[in-house]
Design an enzyme around this catalytic site. Structure first.
Site, short mmCIF file in Angstrom:
data_model
loop_
_atom_site.label_atom_id
_atom_site.label_comp_id
_atom_site.label_asym_id
_atom_site.label_seq_id
_atom_site.Cartn_x
_atom_site.Cartn_y
_atom_site.Cartn_z
N GLU A 49 39.99 21.57 41.17
CA GLU A 49 39.75 21.81 39.76
C GLU A 49 40.49 20.75 38.94
O GLU A 49 41.57 20.29 39.31
CB GLU A 49 40.27 23.21 39.38
CG GLU A 49 40.06 23.57 37.93
CD GLU A 49 40.67 24.91 37.55
OE1 GLU A 49 40.15 25.54 36.61
OE2 GLU A 49 41.66 25.34 38.19
N LYS A 120 32.87 27.34 35.25
CA LYS A 120 33.81 28.42 35.56
C LYS A 120 33.52 29.64 34.69
O LYS A 120 33.51 29.56 33.46
CB LYS A 120 35.24 27.92 35.34
CG LYS A 120 36.34 28.89 35.70
CD LYS A 120 37.68 28.21 35.47
CE LYS A 120 38.86 29.08 35.82
NZ LYS A 120 40.14 28.36 35.61
N CYS A 165 38.88 28.38 40.80
CA CYS A 165 40.24 28.86 40.51
C CYS A 165 40.32 30.35 40.19
O CYS A 165 40.24 31.19 41.08
CB CYS A 165 40.85 28.00 39.41
SG CYS A 165 42.66 28.11 39.33
#
Length: 299
Positions: A49, A120, A165
């Protein structure tokens, strides 16, 4: 009719980084790591990320990001993927989206084409006991679409499920990805040191075990130029929850062999993907049911 031949194994790699506030420095570090992994035999290579830029200051962030069409790391990675005939998964980049920034994964196939993107979904808005406070929603726009993408190795296709994440803490996303065919779940990350030390490995192994899937997660690690500390420990886990490779906190490359037969084996031994059932919540009188109906087969 003769039985179909088993799909061959392949080598996957994670490039662990300690990205700085300089996109040009980060670009060269990422490309060097990808080249190192390719030289070691990897055909699928993932970076963390925020590969291209790790910076806290919002004004500086906006000054240094590009949009997807003009981002120089994407352009360079496309050339490298085409040159080496490898799949490059840029774990995520901050990319300009009008007055906001997308935290976006870019998967580039062996022809150098962008095979998929993923924004995300779950944004990290957290106050930690250490005093750290994070408000990703103040800067980033959250995604709304779960994404799978074919990973083509030679003439064989595997299926990747994409995440980033903080998504790791939402198991329903990974179950949904597995139910539509994902055999390899990906979680490139920039986990904080505090939360990573406590939860990183156990969550990675849990997502693998729950879904009978490989989990591949490249991470940021160490003390960054902007002052944050990240956990590192890039990891590759097999469908039975065994750790095949794990880094420490330093930049570098880890590799592991991905054997798709292990997915079939794990899902046969613990066929939980076939056992999903609908149920109602207290007080709903059957109006609401969770989880969603299974949408894939137990491969």
């Amino acid at each position: 009719m003769p039985a179909s031949s088993p799909r061959p194994s392949f080598v996957a790699a994670c490039v662990q980084m300690r990205s700085t506030t300089d996109p040009a420095v980060n670009r060269e570090a990422a490309l060097a790591g990808i080249r190192q992994a390719a030289a070691a035999g990897a055909v699928y290579i993932q970076t963390p990320e925020m590969t291209s830029l790790v910076v806290r200051d919002r004004k500086e962030l906006f000054a240094k990001v590009s949009d997807q069409v003009h981002d120089p790391l994407i352009a360079a990675a496309r050339e490298l993927a085409r040159e080496k005939r490898i799949t490059i998964h840029l774990g995520s980049l901050p990319l300009q989206e009008n007055d906001r920034i997308a935290n976006r994964a870019i998967v580039i196939d062996a022809q150098g084409e962008i095979a998929a993107t993923y924004d995300k979904i779950h944004l990290f808005d957290v106050d930690l006991p250490s005093g750290e406070s994070w408000r990703e929603s103040a800067t980033y726009t959250g995604g709304h679409q779960a994404v799978t993408v074919p990973l083509v190795v030679g003439d064989v296709t595997y299926t990747l499920g994409l995440s980033i994440c903080y998504d790791l803490r939402f198991p329903y996303l990974y179950r949904a990805l597995a139910e539509v065919g994902a055999e390899i779940l990906t979680v490139p990350a920039c986990f904080t040191r505090q939360t990573g030390e406590a939860h990183w490995q156990v969550l990675q192994r849990a997502r693998a075990i729950e879904n009978g899937s490989f989990v591949i997660s490249a991470a940021q690690g160490g003390l960054h130029e902007d002052g944050r500390q990240t956990w590192g420990h890039s990891i590759i886990v097999d469908p039975w929850g065994r750790v095949l490779a794990e880094a420490d906190a330093e930049p570098g490359v880890i590799l592991a062999t991905i054997d798709p037969a292990l997915v079939t084996q794990a899902r046969s031994q613990i066929p939980s993907l076939r056992h999903t059932r609908l149920f109602s919540l207290p007080g709903t009188e059957g109006d609401n049911v969770v989880p969603l109906q299974p949408r894939g087969k137990d491969a």
